[in-house]
Design an enzyme around this catalytic site. Structure first.
Site, PDB file in Angstrom:
ATOM      1  N   LYS A 130     -11.661  -5.038  -4.802  1.00 29.00           N
ATOM      2  CA  LYS A 130     -12.363  -3.740  -4.828  1.00 29.00           C
ATOM      3  C   LYS A 130     -11.501  -2.676  -5.460  1.00 29.00           C
ATOM      4  O   LYS A 130     -12.000  -1.745  -6.079  1.00 29.00           O
ATOM      5  CB  LYS A 130     -12.655  -3.253  -3.411  1.00 29.00           C
ATOM      6  CG  LYS A 130     -13.471  -4.128  -2.566  1.00 29.00           C
ATOM      7  CD  LYS A 130     -13.675  -3.428  -1.214  1.00 29.00           C
ATOM      8  CE  LYS A 130     -13.798  -4.434  -0.098  1.00 29.00           C
ATOM      9  NZ  LYS A 130     -12.596  -4.530   0.717  1.00 29.00           N
TER      10      LYS A 130
ATOM     11  N   LYS B 267       0.829  -1.216   0.000  1.00 30.47           N
ATOM     12  CA  LYS B 267       0.000   0.000   0.000  1.00 30.47           C
ATOM     13  C   LYS B 267       0.854   1.253   0.000  1.00 30.47           C
ATOM     14  O   LYS B 267       0.472   2.267  -0.586  1.00 30.47           O
ATOM     15  CB  LYS B 267      -0.991   0.001   1.173  1.00 30.47           C
ATOM     16  CG  LYS B 267      -2.121  -0.995   0.971  1.00 30.47           C
ATOM     17  CD  LYS B 267      -3.388  -0.626   1.716  1.00 30.47           C
ATOM     18  CE  LYS B 267      -4.503  -1.621   1.370  1.00 30.47           C
ATOM     19  NZ  LYS B 267      -5.690  -1.487   2.191  1.00 30.47           N
TER      20      LYS B 267
ATOM     21  N   LYS C 177      -6.264 -11.385  -8.319  1.00 29.23           N
ATOM     22  CA  LYS C 177      -7.553 -11.718  -7.699  1.00 29.23           C
ATOM     23  C   LYS C 177      -8.560 -10.586  -7.869  1.00 29.23           C
ATOM     24  O   LYS C 177      -8.180  -9.417  -7.982  1.00 29.23           O
ATOM     25  CB  LYS C 177      -7.363 -12.097  -6.234  1.00 29.23           C
ATOM     26  CG  LYS C 177      -7.053 -10.956  -5.310  1.00 29.23           C
ATOM     27  CD  LYS C 177      -7.298 -11.330  -3.850  1.00 29.23           C
ATOM     28  CE  LYS C 177      -7.363 -10.049  -3.064  1.00 29.23           C
ATOM     29  NZ  LYS C 177      -8.087 -10.034  -1.870  1.00 29.23           N
TER      30      LYS C 177
HETATM   31  P1  ATP Z   1      -8.777  -4.632  -1.273  1.00 33.57           P
HETATM   32  O1  ATP Z   1      -8.980  -4.267  -2.700  1.00 33.57           O
HETATM   33  O2  ATP Z   1      -8.879  -3.470  -0.327  1.00 33.57           O
HETATM   34  O3  ATP Z   1      -7.582  -5.523  -1.039  1.00 33.57           O
HETATM   35  P2  ATP Z   1     -10.535  -6.876  -1.438  1.00 33.57           P
HETATM   36  O4  ATP Z   1     -11.649  -6.653  -2.354  1.00 33.57           O
HETATM   37  O5  ATP Z   1      -9.380  -7.653  -1.957  1.00 33.57           O
HETATM   38  O6  ATP Z   1     -10.024  -5.502  -0.858  1.00 33.57           O
HETATM   39  P3  ATP Z   1     -10.727  -7.629   1.316  1.00 33.57           P
HETATM   40  O7  ATP Z   1     -11.465  -6.545   2.024  1.00 33.57           O
HETATM   41  O8  ATP Z   1      -9.250  -7.706   1.474  1.00 33.57           O
HETATM   42  O9  ATP Z   1     -11.140  -7.610  -0.208  1.00 33.57           O
HETATM   43  O10 ATP Z   1     -11.309  -9.038   1.726  1.00 33.57           O
HETATM   44  C1  ATP Z   1     -12.429  -9.304   2.521  1.00 33.57           C
HETATM   45  C2  ATP Z   1     -12.660 -10.799   2.533  1.00 33.57           C
HETATM   46  O11 ATP Z   1     -13.003 -11.256   1.227  1.00 33.57           O
HETATM   47  C3  ATP Z   1     -11.430 -11.596   2.947  1.00 33.57           C
HETATM   48  O12 ATP Z   1     -11.815 -12.644   3.788  1.00 33.57           O
HETATM   49  C4  ATP Z   1     -10.876 -12.112   1.649  1.00 33.57           C
HETATM   50  O13 ATP Z   1     -10.212 -13.333   1.781  1.00 33.57           O
HETATM   51  C5  ATP Z   1     -12.120 -12.288   0.791  1.00 33.57           C
HETATM   52  N1  ATP Z   1     -11.791 -12.052  -0.626  1.00 33.57           N
HETATM   53  C6  ATP Z   1     -11.417 -10.879  -1.169  1.00 33.57           C
HETATM   54  N2  ATP Z   1     -11.200 -11.004  -2.481  1.00 33.57           N
HETATM   55  C7  ATP Z   1     -11.429 -12.305  -2.773  1.00 33.57           C
HETATM   56  C8  ATP Z   1     -11.365 -13.076  -3.974  1.00 33.57           C
HETATM   57  N3  ATP Z   1     -11.053 -12.507  -5.123  1.00 33.57           N
HETATM   58  N4  ATP Z   1     -11.656 -14.385  -3.930  1.00 33.57           N
HETATM   59  C9  ATP Z   1     -12.006 -14.949  -2.764  1.00 33.57           C
HETATM   60  N5  ATP Z   1     -12.088 -14.305  -1.601  1.00 33.57           N
HETATM   61  C10 ATP Z   1     -11.800 -12.987  -1.585  1.00 33.57           C
END
Ligand code: ATP
Ligand code: LTN
Length: 338
Positions: A203, A118, A200
């Site tokens: 958001k 970050k 992956k």
């Molecule tokens: P950021 O973009 O801020 O990293 P994010 O969309 O990747 O956010 P997080 O807030 O880090 O999501 O994750 C919240 C939950 O959702 C966690 O338990 C994470 O393991 C799950 N998660 C996030 N993205 C995925 C994905 N692509 N596939 C499966 N599980 C996910």
């Protein structure tokens, strides 16, 4: 002792309202959480204080925080069975966060890969909160004496640090915190971006991201455009190494229909991507339709959401207060007389 009297183990997790929930959050996290309250005492919160480590638009943050609560409920987190709340409504998080900062080492924080990532992405705003974020996350977990923390792979390092902090504190002051374990679901689906199957779904990368609140037309468009491969055979086969885009779509289709990879390969045998992609889109549309409709209904009913997060914060505070009082006493702060 009958079952009613056996204290359930505590499960706790949070998601930052830094964007709207997406299909990865649902299939990889929230959908699985919804099945846990029979077995565990569950706390789920919107990690709104954590989002402040990156600059947020105040109006959007406020909207997303309650919209996320509506989406949690629409995904199956029943407020009668789970404690659902906003992190900032339980002031003990910030208070214990400060204290744990004083028991977390500079060297430990410097090793966190999320901090490194970050701070590389937001070079104009490498603030103290971004650096000390794991101490606040440790407070979130330790306040509730959580046994298990369902998180994805990327949060395992923070969970490990939480354990180290808890052990350090317990060694100094005697048994105070339960030492939690990360809880990685056995069948946790990892959903990849539709536009770039090597990374992956996230958001922070809205391009290949399928949001729970996307309308059916938008979903159909996103799946029609999903990246597959230039393979001349164009067959639907689960081969993550050589056909990551197709494998991701198979994984999604399997998660939403419950069909096995073999069944899916047989279903689309000889049919090609032109049939497969819209079929995945259609299955996702039908899965998300009731979730979106229910979430929309709740978002329009502000009084209901307010009731849920008020009850949730009260229940959470009750537990958090007890732990914080114990901590204050152990470290030598004078007990508050009122
Ligand atoms: P950021 O973009 O801020 O990293 P994010 O969309 O990747 O956010 P997080 O807030 O880090 O999501 O994750 C919240 C939950 O959702 C966690 O338990 C994470 O393991 C799950 N998660 C996030 N993205 C995925 C994905 N692509 N596939 C499966 N599980 C996910
Ligand atoms: N750091 C997590 C969100 C989070 C969390 C927590 C998860 C904040 N506090 C406590 C589990 C337990 C993230 O960014 N996904």
């Amino acid at each position: 002792m009958d079952n009613e009297n056996v204290k359930k183990k505590v499960m706790l997790s949070g998601i930052q309202p830094s964007g709207d929930l997406h299909l990865g959050n649902y299939l990889g996290a929230v959908k699985n959480w919804a099945e846990l309250p029979e077995q565990f005492d569950c706390f789920y919160f919107m990690a709104d204080l954590h989002t402040l480590t990156v600059r947020q638009d105040p109006k959007e943050l406020r909207r997303r925080s309650t919209a996320q609560l509506a989406q949690y409920i629409a995904c199956g987190l029943d407020p009668e069975k789970n404690t659902l709340f906003l992190q900032s409504h339980v002031h003990e998080h910030a208070e214990l966060g400060w204290i744990l900062n004083c028991y977390t080492m500079f060297g430990e924080l410097s090793r966190m890969t999320q901090f490194k990532d970050k701070s590389a992405r937001h070079t104009d705003n490498i603030n103290g909160g971004l650096f000390t974020y794991p101490a606040l996350m440790a407070a979130d977990i330790l306040l509730y004496q959580a046994d298990f923390v369902p998180v994805g792979e990327d949060q395992k390092q923070h969970c490990e640090l939480t354990r180290d902090i808890a052990i350090r504190f317990n060694n100094l002051y005697g048994e105070t915190f339960k030492v939690p374990e990360p809880y990685i679901p056995k069948v946790g689906a990892r959903i990849m971006s539709l536009s770039n199957p090597a990374s992956k779904m996230s958001k922070s990368d809205p391009l290949g991201c399928v949001f729970l609140m996307d309308k059916p037309e938008e979903l159909a468009r996103k799946f029609k455009r999903a990246v597959t491969d230039s393979d001349t055979e164009r067959c639907v086969r689960f081969d993550p190494e050589n056909k990551p885009g197709v494998a991701n779509l198979i994984q999604i289709y399997s998660s939403v229909t419950g069909r096995s990879f073999d069944e899916i390969e047989a279903e689309f045998d000889g049919k090609g991507y032109g049939v497969f992609k819209p079929a995945v889109g259609e299955a996702v549309i039908e899965t998300l339709r009731p979730i979106r409709e229910e979430a929309e209904r709740m978002i329009a009913d502000k009084a209901y959401l307010q009731q849920v997060y008020t009850d949730g914060a009260q229940k959470a505070s009750f537990v958090a207060r007890k732990t914080l009082r114990k901590v204050y006493k152990k470290i030598g702060l004078v007990e508050k007389p009122f």
